[in-house]
Design an enzyme around this catalytic site. Sequence first.
Site, PDB file in Angstrom:
ATOM      1  N   LYS A 182       0.695  -1.091  -0.086  1.00 48.59           N
ATOM      2  CA  LYS A 182       0.008  -0.016   0.065  1.00 48.59           C
ATOM      3  C   LYS A 182       0.883   1.204   0.092  1.00 48.59           C
ATOM      4  O   LYS A 182       1.593   1.411   0.885  1.00 48.59           O
ATOM      5  CB  LYS A 182      -0.834  -0.115   1.233  1.00 48.59           C
ATOM      6  CG  LYS A 182      -2.209   0.587   0.989  1.00 48.59           C
ATOM      7  CD  LYS A 182      -2.964   0.210   2.373  1.00 48.59           C
ATOM      8  CE  LYS A 182      -4.563   0.891   2.151  1.00 48.59           C
ATOM      9  NZ  LYS A 182      -5.309   0.743   3.290  1.00 48.59           N
TER      10      LYS A 182
HETATM   11  O1  G3P Z   1      -8.145   1.186   5.299  1.00 49.18           O
HETATM   12  C1  G3P Z   1      -8.148   2.450   4.747  1.00 49.18           C
HETATM   13  C2  G3P Z   1      -9.563   3.132   5.183  1.00 49.18           C
HETATM   14  O2  G3P Z   1     -10.554   2.231   4.817  1.00 49.18           O
HETATM   15  C3  G3P Z   1      -9.687   3.913   6.206  1.00 49.18           C
HETATM   16  O3  G3P Z   1     -11.128   4.006   6.860  1.00 49.18           O
HETATM   17  O4  G3P Z   1     -12.691   4.793   8.691  1.00 49.18           O
HETATM   18  O5  G3P Z   1      -9.989   5.318   8.783  1.00 49.18           O
HETATM   19  O6  G3P Z   1     -11.535   6.697   7.306  1.00 49.18           O
HETATM   20  P1  G3P Z   1     -11.531   5.147   7.893  1.00 49.18           P
END
Ligand code: G3P
Length: 215
Positions: free
Chosen positions: A83
């Site tokens: 990533k």
């Molecule tokens: O893994 C990346 C993403 O899904 C993060 O989500 O909930 O931290 O905005 P969030």
Amino acid sequence: MKFFLDTADVSEIREGVAMGLVDGVTTNPSLVAKTGRPFRKVIEEICGLVPGPVSAETVSEDAAGMLAEARELAAIAPQVTVKIPMTLEGLKATKACTQAGIKTNVTLVFQPLQGLLAAKAGATFVSPFVGRLDDVGTPGMDMVADLKEMLDNYGYPTEIIVASIRHTIHVHQAAMLGAHICTVPLKILRGLVQHPLTDSGIRKFLEDSKKIPKG
Ligand code: G3P
């Protein structure tokens, strides 16, 4: 549509895998930090549980550092997907990874042209963050719609991972747009299965089944 679990918690991953619905896993440094465990151990363990793509994020800020991390991460297991954040250095690293045969997931994408550039750099996956855009008053799913159309226009093979999903409506919208993958927390995966009318319907059928004469 493929579903990835957005977590670094191996007990959640075990549960998701047992549900038969998990095609891969995405992690990020915040999710790994929450586990309180060493990064490499967590990624190794997840790869032992899930045969599909497992995203592990780089933390270098320059392309050379990202590439060096990518080589180490990719050596952990064949399904590791590196990533890489959506920066100019990240795009350089993505291109170098593509040339080296390392799978990539370009992350922190907040507008469709960033995603187009990731595809141009050869990214295996691109991760638009819909919830974080919604949080600041910009409809995140509009970005996914535009990005999907752009990638289709040029026939890029890059798959869209709709990320930062906050609720089941996001998953519904992503599926309507034909996004390839949703990465979701376990509670959202559970939520996709459930409906109160399904539950009350089952209860009624079970009650009525007892009234059927035996014979
Ligand atoms: O893994 C990346 C993403 O899904 C993060 O989500 O909930 O931290 O905005 P969030």
